[in-house]
Design a protein around this motif. Structure first.
Motif, short mmCIF file in Angstrom:
data_model
loop_
_atom_site.label_atom_id
_atom_site.label_comp_id
_atom_site.label_asym_id
_atom_site.label_seq_id
_atom_site.Cartn_x
_atom_site.Cartn_y
_atom_site.Cartn_z
N GLU A 251 21.65 23.52 58.52
CA GLU A 251 20.61 24.54 58.66
C GLU A 251 21.10 25.70 59.52
O GLU A 251 21.92 25.54 60.42
N ARG A 252 20.54 26.87 59.24
CA ARG A 252 20.79 28.06 60.05
C ARG A 252 19.59 28.28 60.96
O ARG A 252 18.44 28.23 60.51
N VAL A 253 19.88 28.50 62.24
CA VAL A 253 18.80 28.70 63.21
C VAL A 253 19.09 29.95 64.03
O VAL A 253 20.24 30.38 64.18
N ALA A 254 18.04 30.53 64.57
CA ALA A 254 18.16 31.76 65.34
C ALA A 254 18.81 31.49 66.70
O ALA A 254 18.68 30.40 67.27
N LYS A 255 19.50 32.50 67.21
CA LYS A 255 20.09 32.42 68.54
C LYS A 255 19.00 32.11 69.57
O LYS A 255 17.90 32.67 69.52
N GLY A 256 19.31 31.19 70.49
CA GLY A 256 18.36 30.82 71.52
C GLY A 256 17.47 29.65 71.16
O GLY A 256 16.75 29.13 72.03
N THR A 257 17.51 29.20 69.91
CA THR A 257 16.71 28.04 69.50
C THR A 257 17.14 26.81 70.29
O THR A 257 18.33 26.54 70.44
N ALA A 276 21.09 27.36 70.68
CA ALA A 276 21.97 27.94 69.66
C ALA A 276 22.59 29.22 70.20
O ALA A 276 21.88 30.13 70.63
N PRO A 277 23.94 29.34 70.17
CA PRO A 277 24.59 30.49 70.80
C PRO A 277 24.78 31.70 69.90
O PRO A 277 25.11 32.79 70.39
N TYR A 278 24.60 31.54 68.58
CA TYR A 278 24.93 32.63 67.65
C TYR A 278 23.69 33.05 66.86
O TYR A 278 22.72 32.30 66.72
N GLU A 279 23.78 34.25 66.30
CA GLU A 279 22.72 34.78 65.44
C GLU A 279 23.28 35.05 64.05
O GLU A 279 23.93 36.07 63.82
N PRO A 280 23.06 34.12 63.09
CA PRO A 280 22.45 32.80 63.28
C PRO A 280 23.52 31.76 63.64
O PRO A 280 24.72 32.03 63.55
N SER A 281 23.06 30.58 64.02
CA SER A 281 23.95 29.44 64.24
C SER A 281 23.77 28.45 63.09
O SER A 281 22.65 28.21 62.65
N ILE A 282 24.89 27.92 62.60
CA ILE A 282 24.86 26.91 61.54
C ILE A 282 25.24 25.57 62.15
O ILE A 282 26.35 25.41 62.67
N PRO A 295 28.77 13.85 80.94
CA PRO A 295 29.19 15.24 81.08
C PRO A 295 30.44 15.52 80.25
O PRO A 295 31.42 14.78 80.31
N GLY A 296 30.39 16.59 79.45
CA GLY A 296 31.54 16.98 78.65
C GLY A 296 31.63 16.34 77.29
O GLY A 296 32.54 16.65 76.51
N ASP A 297 30.70 15.43 76.95
CA ASP A 297 30.70 14.82 75.62
C ASP A 297 30.48 15.87 74.53
O ASP A 297 29.90 16.93 74.78
N TYR A 298 30.92 15.52 73.32
CA TYR A 298 30.53 16.32 72.16
C TYR A 298 29.02 16.15 71.99
O TYR A 298 28.55 15.07 71.65
N GLY A 299 28.26 17.20 72.24
CA GLY A 299 26.82 17.13 72.05
C GLY A 299 26.44 17.55 70.65
O GLY A 299 25.97 16.76 69.83
N LEU A 300 26.66 18.82 70.37
CA LEU A 300 26.41 19.40 69.06
C LEU A 300 27.55 20.35 68.74
O LEU A 300 28.31 20.75 69.63
N MET A 301 27.66 20.73 67.48
CA MET A 301 28.66 21.71 67.09
C MET A 301 28.01 22.70 66.13
O MET A 301 27.27 22.30 65.23
N VAL A 302 28.27 23.98 66.37
CA VAL A 302 27.66 25.02 65.53
C VAL A 302 28.72 26.03 65.12
O VAL A 302 29.68 26.29 65.85
N ALA A 303 28.52 26.60 63.95
CA ALA A 303 29.36 27.69 63.46
C ALA A 303 28.62 29.01 63.66
O ALA A 303 27.39 29.06 63.65
N ASP A 304 29.39 30.07 63.85
CA ASP A 304 28.82 31.40 63.99
C ASP A 304 28.51 31.95 62.60
O ASP A 304 29.41 32.33 61.85
N GLY A 305 27.23 31.96 62.26
CA GLY A 305 26.82 32.40 60.93
C GLY A 305 27.13 33.85 60.64
O GLY A 305 27.25 34.24 59.47
#
Length: 312
Positions: A251-257, A276-282, A295-305
């Motif tokens: 899914e694509r989500v808005a930055k700041g979600t 979500a760091p990007y507009e949009p984030s995938i 601390p430091g674990d892989y939490g989530l991963m997003v692509a810069d849409g």
């Protein structure tokens, strides 16, 4: 050319207790001359999805229909596989940061050296990875040398990233081998779906390369190539409550979600919020609705849409 399926136990080294460390290597020789494809699973031991995908491919590829040769190593790091750990328990090293290895080095260095010997002379290479013990992931790396493989594999997100130093793919690319890295599944979620996609995607790659007969399935119409991909790692440990879990991957989500919150497991204090760091984030890597994190674990991963372009 006579078809064959041979199985070889390739020696690596002998351990302190006298156990002989070996790699099981399957070689499928087709009915006619053609390219040489090598496939690795289980380079990281906490990613058994890749090992199982390669194991199933051994049975799914019919040598009588094959053009060329396919060499499969289902479990590239046997001790890490047994322990379900990313790194080799015997020396603590990450096999996929150790290539080309060293025949005179530690266990992991010797594993890398033997795997390089297996890779030598290949035309194509696929390295199967997943999200580890607690996360699921869904994308594939795409490189100029091997782009047709990545597209045919069928993931909707392809990442044009530089290989990690010391990775099997990095070594292979510098030796003229076309490569693809699968990052698919993991975390114990939707196992059958991801295994089926890995199997079907690989057979489609072989059809695309004319190593198997039949018309390849076209890539998804919405397949994109992204240039930036980021891992969201919590700085605080605790209980991670995902608002965008495994079922939202792609899914694509808005930055700041808000994607997840880290709360104290005993007091319920909110310690950190991952957004979500990007507009949009995938979203390309997610977890179940509740998991523990350090601390430091892989939490989530997003692509810069905003970097996404059609794969065409």
């Amino acid at each position: 050319m006579t078809t064959a399926h041979t199985v070889e136990q390739v020696p690596v080294t002998t351990l302190a207790n006298g156990h002989r460390l070996e790699l099981t290597v399957h070689t499928l020789r087709g009915a006619s001359e053609g390219p040489r494809m090598v496939m690795f699973g289980g380079v990281h031991g906490d990613e058994p999805m890749g090992a199982e995908t390669v194991r199933r491919l051994v049975a799914a590829i019919d040598p009588a229909a094959l053009r060329g040769t396919v060499v499969l190593v289902p479990v590239a790091n046997p001790y890490a596989h047994a322990a379900l750990t990313r790194n080799t328990p015997l020396d603590g090293m990450n096999l996929n940061r150790t290539f080309p290895g060293d025949r005179g080095g530690s266990v992991t260095e010797q594993l890398a050296a033997v795997l390089c010997e297996i890779l030598t002379g290949a035309d194509y290479f696929i390295d199967y990875h997943s999200g580890g013990n607690l996360a699921s992931v869904d994308y594939a790396y795409i490189h100029d040398e091997g782009a047709e493989m990545s597209k045919a594999y069928g993931c909707r997100v392809l990442y044009a990233g530089t290989p990690y130093p010391g990775s099997a793919t990095g070594w292979a690319l510098t030796h003229g081998i076309a490569c693809m890295v699968s990052e698919l599944g993991g975390g114990g979620q939707r196992i059958d779906e991801y295994l089926a996609r890995g199997l079907d995607g690989t057979l489609n790659v072989l059809r695309t390369l004319s190593m198997l007969p039949g018309e390849p399935v076209a890539p998804p119409a919405d397949q994109v190539v992204v240039g930036t991909l980021s891992t969201l790692r919590p700085t605080m440990g605790g209980t991670m409550l995902c608002e965008y879990g495994v079922d939202r991957i792609g899914e694509r989500v808005a930055k700041g979600t808000v994607l997840a919150r880290i709360v104290h497991p005993a007091t319920s204090e909110e310690l950190e919020v991952l957004t979500a760091p990007y507009e949009p984030s995938i979203l390309v890597l997610g977890r179940e609705s509740m998991t523990n994190v350090a601390p430091g674990d892989y939490g989530l991963m997003v692509a810069d849409g905003s970097t996404a372009t059609p794969a065409v």
